[in-house]
Write an enzyme that holds these catalytic residues in place. Structure first.
Site, PDB file in Angstrom:
ATOM      1  N   LYS A  41      -3.071  -2.339  15.556  1.00 16.93           N
ATOM      2  CA  LYS A  41      -2.506  -1.278  16.713  1.00 16.93           C
ATOM      3  C   LYS A  41      -3.477  -1.045  17.761  1.00 16.93           C
ATOM      4  O   LYS A  41      -4.964  -1.100  17.627  1.00 16.93           O
ATOM      5  CB  LYS A  41      -2.324   0.070  16.012  1.00 16.93           C
ATOM      6  CG  LYS A  41      -1.040   0.579  16.316  1.00 16.93           C
ATOM      7  CD  LYS A  41      -0.869   2.001  15.570  1.00 16.93           C
ATOM      8  CE  LYS A  41       0.537   1.498  14.630  1.00 16.93           C
ATOM      9  NZ  LYS A  41       0.710   2.442  13.660  1.00 16.93           N
TER      10      LYS A  41
ATOM     11  N   GLU B 180       0.839  -1.188   0.236  1.00 13.38           N
ATOM     12  CA  GLU B 180       0.035   0.183   0.089  1.00 13.38           C
ATOM     13  C   GLU B 180       0.766   1.195   0.071  1.00 13.38           C
ATOM     14  O   GLU B 180       2.062   1.198   0.229  1.00 13.38           O
ATOM     15  CB  GLU B 180      -0.941   0.059   1.330  1.00 13.38           C
ATOM     16  CG  GLU B 180      -0.109  -0.095   2.596  1.00 13.38           C
ATOM     17  CD  GLU B 180      -0.824   0.784   3.698  1.00 13.38           C
ATOM     18  OE1 GLU B 180      -1.206   1.623   3.557  1.00 13.38           O
ATOM     19  OE2 GLU B 180      -1.067   0.248   4.620  1.00 13.38           O
TER      20      GLU B 180
END
Ligand code: PSU
Ligand code: MN
Length: 302
Positions: A159, A25
């Site tokens: 995360k 990405e």
């Protein structure tokens, strides 16, 4: 082929001859790390993919095209430019038709990878269900995209700026397998621990490739989340990260940050407040994910 897709010749050739290809990405380049570390990391990640026998395809939007397999010069443009759009799925038609420069998130990247025929995608961390989502409804389009698109994602887990428990619940609801490589615990990006047991565990790339083959050959649509825990040396203590995350969440609330700005704001705050440590961990984990992703792509191609 779709007129808005531009696949570079090396990637196209690899796909045509069933050679392993790994999608990467560009939001992590434009919005995830400072220059010049972002460009150095993106280029070294591509090299690691090559060293493990696969062809890298960094994906982003430029000049009205979804570029699949950026050149070194294009990666530098994404790393240096100031006005790069963060392109999730809803932004994609606007940024393409307006011919803007757009860094693609996990959701947009995996859709473009899928249009191109790429099955394996390597990133750092995916978006998920945010803390407080029961009030804000802030759930990343990465998750809805994973529910429908047949591209597996290698990440270092989720995360803890997100609600990891709710994110795992969401993945379960939408039938998305979550498999941790070589560990019983689901990792939380900077830390090997998250406090959550991994739903599944596999210990070698070939077994993961077999699982992907089994899933898609049965017509079970959607992604597989492959979590790759960071090495012990690079891992940051979970309690230490939690205090920075609390600080970041409070700062975001005071600054009135909302919508697509939330994730970049939290990431930047944490990077600033942990100085070099989190950036180094971030680089280490994406490099490790690239190696694992290339090995899975090679096994899948076999
Ligand atoms: N989480 C990270 N690093 C990142 C991102 C998320 O640890 O760079 C980026 C990815 O591109 C991801 C996007 O797809 O943020 C999710 O944004 P949102 O929460 O706005 O969907
Ligand atoms: Mn969001």
């Amino acid at each position: 082929m779709n007129a808005h897709l531009h696949i570079n010749p090396e990637v196209e050739q690899a796909l045509r001859s069933n050679k392993p290809v790994v999608a990467l990405e560009s939001t992590i380049i434009s919005h995830g790390m400072p220059y010049p570390k972002n460009v150095e990391t993106a280029l070294s990640v591509e090299q690691i993919v090559r060293d493990h026998g696969a062809v890298p395809a960094t994906i982003g939007v430029m000049d009205g095209k979804c570029v699949v397999g950026m050149s070194r010069k294009q990666i530098e443009t994404f790393g240096k430019s100031k006005d790069v759009w963060k392109v999730s799925l809803r932004d994609l038609p606007y940024v393409v038709s307006q011919k803007l420069l757009g860094a693609t998130t996990v959701a947009a990247t995996m859709r473009i990878a899928s249009m191109s025929g790429i099955k394996i995608f390597v990133t750092g961390g995916i978006g998920g269900v945010h803390r407080g989502a029961e009030h804000t409804m802030d759930i990343s389009a990465d998750l809805t995209e994973m529910a429908q698109t047949d591209v597996a994602i290698v990440s270092a887990g989720v995360k803890s700026i997100l609600d990891i428990g709710l994110t795992l619940e969401y993945l379960e609801t939408f039938g998305i397998p979550v498999v941790t490589f070589g560990s019983d615990e689901f990792p939380s990006f900077y830390s090997r621990e998250s406090g959550f047991k991994s739903p599944l565990r596999l210990d070698d790339p070939a077994s993961i490739a077999e699982m992907l083959q089994a899933k898609w050959s049965m017509g079970l649509n959607g992604s597989v989340l492959i979590a790759n825990p960071l090495s012990k040396e690079a891992s940051i203590d979970r309690n230490e990260m939690e205090s920075h995350i609390q600080g970041a969440l409070t700062a975001a609330e005071h600054a009135g940050v909302s919508g697509k700005e939330v994730t970049p704001f939290l990431l930047k705050y944490i990077a600033d407040y942990t100085s070099g440590e989190s950036l180094e961990a971030n680089i280490a984990l994406i490099r490790s994910n690239a190696a694992l992703g290339a090995r899975i792509a090679s096994a899948y191609a076999d």
